[in-house]
Scaffold this motif. Structure first.
Motif, PDB file in Angstrom:
ATOM      1  N   ILE A 180       0.866  -1.191   0.000  1.00 33.70           N
ATOM      2  CA  ILE A 180       0.000   0.000   0.000  1.00 33.70           C
ATOM      3  C   ILE A 180       0.893   1.228   0.000  1.00 33.70           C
ATOM      4  O   ILE A 180       1.746   1.393   0.886  1.00 33.70           O
ATOM      5  CB  ILE A 180      -0.928   0.023   1.223  1.00 33.70           C
ATOM      6  CG1 ILE A 180      -1.818  -1.219   1.238  1.00 33.70           C
ATOM      7  CG2 ILE A 180      -1.787   1.278   1.229  1.00 33.70           C
ATOM      8  CD1 ILE A 180      -1.308  -2.330   2.084  1.00 33.70           C
ATOM      9  N   LYS A 181       0.709   2.096  -1.009  1.00 41.40           N
ATOM     10  CA  LYS A 181       1.493   3.323  -1.107  1.00 41.40           C
ATOM     11  C   LYS A 181       0.554   4.534  -1.151  1.00 41.40           C
ATOM     12  O   LYS A 181      -0.407   4.542  -1.920  1.00 41.40           O
ATOM     13  CB  LYS A 181       2.375   3.305  -2.355  1.00 41.40           C
ATOM     14  CG  LYS A 181       3.421   2.205  -2.346  1.00 41.40           C
ATOM     15  CD  LYS A 181       4.295   2.269  -3.599  1.00 41.40           C
ATOM     16  CE  LYS A 181       5.353   1.175  -3.582  1.00 41.40           C
ATOM     17  NZ  LYS A 181       6.224   1.250  -4.792  1.00 41.40           N
ATOM     18  N   GLU A 187       4.444   4.241   2.818  1.00 40.83           N
ATOM     19  CA  GLU A 187       4.040   2.958   2.262  1.00 40.83           C
ATOM     20  C   GLU A 187       4.126   1.869   3.328  1.00 40.83           C
ATOM     21  O   GLU A 187       4.908   1.951   4.281  1.00 40.83           O
ATOM     22  CB  GLU A 187       4.901   2.581   1.054  1.00 40.83           C
ATOM     23  CG  GLU A 187       6.373   2.469   1.351  1.00 40.83           C
ATOM     24  CD  GLU A 187       7.175   2.220   0.087  1.00 40.83           C
ATOM     25  OE1 GLU A 187       7.798   1.128   0.013  1.00 40.83           O
ATOM     26  OE2 GLU A 187       7.170   3.096  -0.805  1.00 40.83           O
ATOM     27  N   VAL A 188       3.297   0.854   3.127  1.00 41.63           N
ATOM     28  CA  VAL A 188       3.218  -0.263   4.070  1.00 41.63           C
ATOM     29  C   VAL A 188       3.179  -1.555   3.280  1.00 41.63           C
ATOM     30  O   VAL A 188       2.430  -1.688   2.307  1.00 41.63           O
ATOM     31  CB  VAL A 188       1.955  -0.158   4.968  1.00 41.63           C
ATOM     32  CG1 VAL A 188       1.811  -1.403   5.837  1.00 41.63           C
ATOM     33  CG2 VAL A 188       2.016   1.082   5.828  1.00 41.63           C
ATOM     34  N   SER A 189       3.994  -2.510   3.706  1.00 35.64           N
ATOM     35  CA  SER A 189       3.969  -3.862   3.159  1.00 35.64           C
ATOM     36  C   SER A 189       3.293  -4.752   4.202  1.00 35.64           C
ATOM     37  O   SER A 189       3.786  -4.888   5.323  1.00 35.64           O
ATOM     38  CB  SER A 189       5.391  -4.349   2.861  1.00 35.64           C
ATOM     39  OG  SER A 189       5.372  -5.690   2.421  1.00 35.64           O
ATOM     40  N   LYS A 210       5.374  -4.101   7.509  1.00 39.27           N
ATOM     41  CA  LYS A 210       6.645  -3.389   7.360  1.00 39.27           C
ATOM     42  C   LYS A 210       6.301  -1.959   6.952  1.00 39.27           C
ATOM     43  O   LYS A 210       5.660  -1.741   5.922  1.00 39.27           O
ATOM     44  CB  LYS A 210       7.535  -4.067   6.328  1.00 39.27           C
ATOM     45  CG  LYS A 210       8.047  -5.429   6.775  1.00 39.27           C
ATOM     46  CD  LYS A 210       9.013  -6.031   5.771  1.00 39.27           C
ATOM     47  CE  LYS A 210       9.559  -7.359   6.257  1.00 39.27           C
ATOM     48  NZ  LYS A 210      10.514  -7.964   5.276  1.00 39.27           N
ATOM     49  N   VAL A 211       6.733  -1.024   7.768  1.00 36.79           N
ATOM     50  CA  VAL A 211       6.248   0.349   7.651  1.00 36.79           C
ATOM     51  C   VAL A 211       7.371   1.288   7.250  1.00 36.79           C
ATOM     52  O   VAL A 211       8.491   1.207   7.768  1.00 36.79           O
ATOM     53  CB  VAL A 211       5.643   0.810   9.002  1.00 36.79           C
ATOM     54  CG1 VAL A 211       5.131   2.233   8.904  1.00 36.79           C
ATOM     55  CG2 VAL A 211       4.545  -0.142   9.432  1.00 36.79           C
ATOM     56  N   SER A 212       7.060   2.193   6.327  1.00 39.96           N
ATOM     57  CA  SER A 212       7.949   3.297   5.992  1.00 39.96           C
ATOM     58  C   SER A 212       7.073   4.523   5.750  1.00 39.96           C
ATOM     59  O   SER A 212       6.489   4.681   4.672  1.00 39.96           O
ATOM     60  CB  SER A 212       8.791   2.977   4.748  1.00 39.96           C
ATOM     61  OG  SER A 212       9.616   4.080   4.416  1.00 39.96           O
ATOM     62  N   VAL A 213       6.967   5.340   6.793  1.00 35.95           N
ATOM     63  CA  VAL A 213       6.105   6.524   6.734  1.00 35.95           C
ATOM     64  C   VAL A 213       6.977   7.764   6.745  1.00 35.95           C
ATOM     65  O   VAL A 213       7.871   7.911   7.586  1.00 35.95           O
ATOM     66  CB  VAL A 213       5.120   6.540   7.929  1.00 35.95           C
ATOM     67  CG1 VAL A 213       4.304   7.827   7.916  1.00 35.95           C
ATOM     68  CG2 VAL A 213       4.200   5.320   7.876  1.00 35.95           C
ATOM     69  N   GLY A 225      10.084   0.533  10.331  1.00 35.69           N
ATOM     70  CA  GLY A 225      10.192  -0.640  11.189  1.00 35.69           C
ATOM     71  C   GLY A 225       9.065  -1.619  10.924  1.00 35.69           C
ATOM     72  O   GLY A 225       8.528  -1.694   9.821  1.00 35.69           O
ATOM     73  N   GLU A 226       8.710  -2.383  11.976  1.00 30.66           N
ATOM     74  CA  GLU A 226       7.730  -3.442  11.826  1.00 30.66           C
ATOM     75  C   GLU A 226       6.687  -3.380  12.936  1.00 30.66           C
ATOM     76  O   GLU A 226       6.960  -2.920  14.052  1.00 30.66           O
ATOM     77  CB  GLU A 226       8.421  -4.812  11.839  1.00 30.66           C
ATOM     78  CG  GLU A 226       9.412  -4.998  10.693  1.00 30.66           C
ATOM     79  CD  GLU A 226      10.027  -6.399  10.688  1.00 30.66           C
ATOM     80  OE1 GLU A 226       9.722  -7.176  11.629  1.00 30.66           O
ATOM     81  OE2 GLU A 226      10.775  -6.703   9.760  1.00 30.66           O
TER      82      GLU A 226
END
Length: 306
Positions: A180-181, A187-189, A210-213, A225-226
């Motif tokens: 999800i972007k 984005e989040v995996s 798995k998060v990258s905000v 992080g996670e």
């Protein structure tokens, strides 16, 4: 009443008492047994985060490592807290990471079974920098890990209802990963229902992110992080078997000749009609003979005195 009659009654009473007491003593001599569990572990957690939060100017890094309702057995039982807060990242104010209507975690080890169980319902997870937008929202998720002595461990997770990530409703597939972007946000995996088992262990998590905000403002530069929702693990206990009764061999009296185990007594019980009560009947008969002989002797002494 004559002395002869009295003696006979006493003898008969003694014989009856001996016959009644014999089986009772044998029945009370059975072996003791003990059972229990050896080893065995279980754990459950509603929420676990391993996130790194970097403030905008990159001068402060705040680790966001939070666990909600984390329990382990046999050390602890269950927890049902509904919120978890983080201090120091929201301009010094407490920051709510998770809110839920139901947040249960239970871990037990008993009777050869170790089990971890987690349930989360109507939950919202937030990360710093996105106070109004949820990282993820779920209707209901459950996870269970069950390990029973002598059986294969079982891990299972269930997702009920909708899932929303960064404001978008998503459709998840079991065993797959969904990306999800959201431009300007991050984005989040997302992985649904991670499960693993071995011959003695089981582990399950309902959702793993798995998060990258990287929001464009709000005093947070980056969150990475996670996040794990609804996790459970177990390790199979080993049941303790009941100990075998020790063989007790009769001790021979001093001067007696021990009887060999293979030596058979004269006469076959099947042929003579004997059974387990034969020793008691024989003993009673001997006691009656002795009593009769005593009575005859007393009668003769009475006549000679007369």
């Amino acid at each position: 009443m004559s002395s002869t009659t009295t003696f006979r009654r006493l003898a008969a009473t003694a014989v009856a008492t001996a016959l009644a007491a014999g089986p009772v003593l044998l029945a009370g001599a059975g072996p003791a047994a003990a059972t229990g569990d050896r080893g065995g572990k279980a754990s459950a957690v509603v929420l676990r985060t391993g996130l790194d939060v970097s403030l905008l100017n990159k001068t402060v890094n705040v680790p966001l490592k939070v666990s909600l309702n984390e329990v382990q057995a046999p050390a602890s039982a269950d927890k049902t807290a509904l919120t978890v807060n983080l201090d120091g990242v929201n301009k010094g104010q407490p920051f709510s990471v998770l809110r839920a209507d139901v947040a249960k975690a239970r871990a037990t080890v008993a009777d050869g079974t170790a089990e971890g169980f987690t349930q989360l319902a109507h939950a919202k997870v937030h990360v710093p920098g996105l106070p109004l937008l949820s990282l993820i929202e779920v209707d209901e998720v459950t996870s269970k890990a069950r390990c029973v002595a002598g059986q294969a461990p079982v891990a299972e997770s269930n997702l009920l209802g909708a899932v929303t990530v960064l404001g978008k409703k998503v459709t998840l597939t079991t065993g797959g990963t969904t990306e999800i972007k959201v431009p300007g946000v991050g984005e989040v995996s997302l992985t649904l229902s991670e499960k693993s088992t071995t011959s003695t262990t089981a582990a399950a998590s309902a959702l793993h992110l798995k998060v990258s905000v990287n929001p464009l403002n709000l005093n947070v530069a980056e969150v990475e992080g996670e996040v794990t929702l609804a996790g459970a693990t177990c390790e199979t206990p080993q049941a303790v078997a009941a100990p075998k009764p020790a063989d007790v061999k009769p001790q021979a009296e001093k001067g007696e000749r021990p009887v060999a185990a293979a030596e058979k007594p004269k006469g076959d019980l099947a042929e003579t009609g004997g059974n387990s009560m034969t020793p008691y009947v024989a003993g009673g008969a001997i006691a009656l003979l002795i009593a009769g002989a005593g009575a005859v002797g007393m009668a003769r002494r009475g006549r000679s005195r007369a």
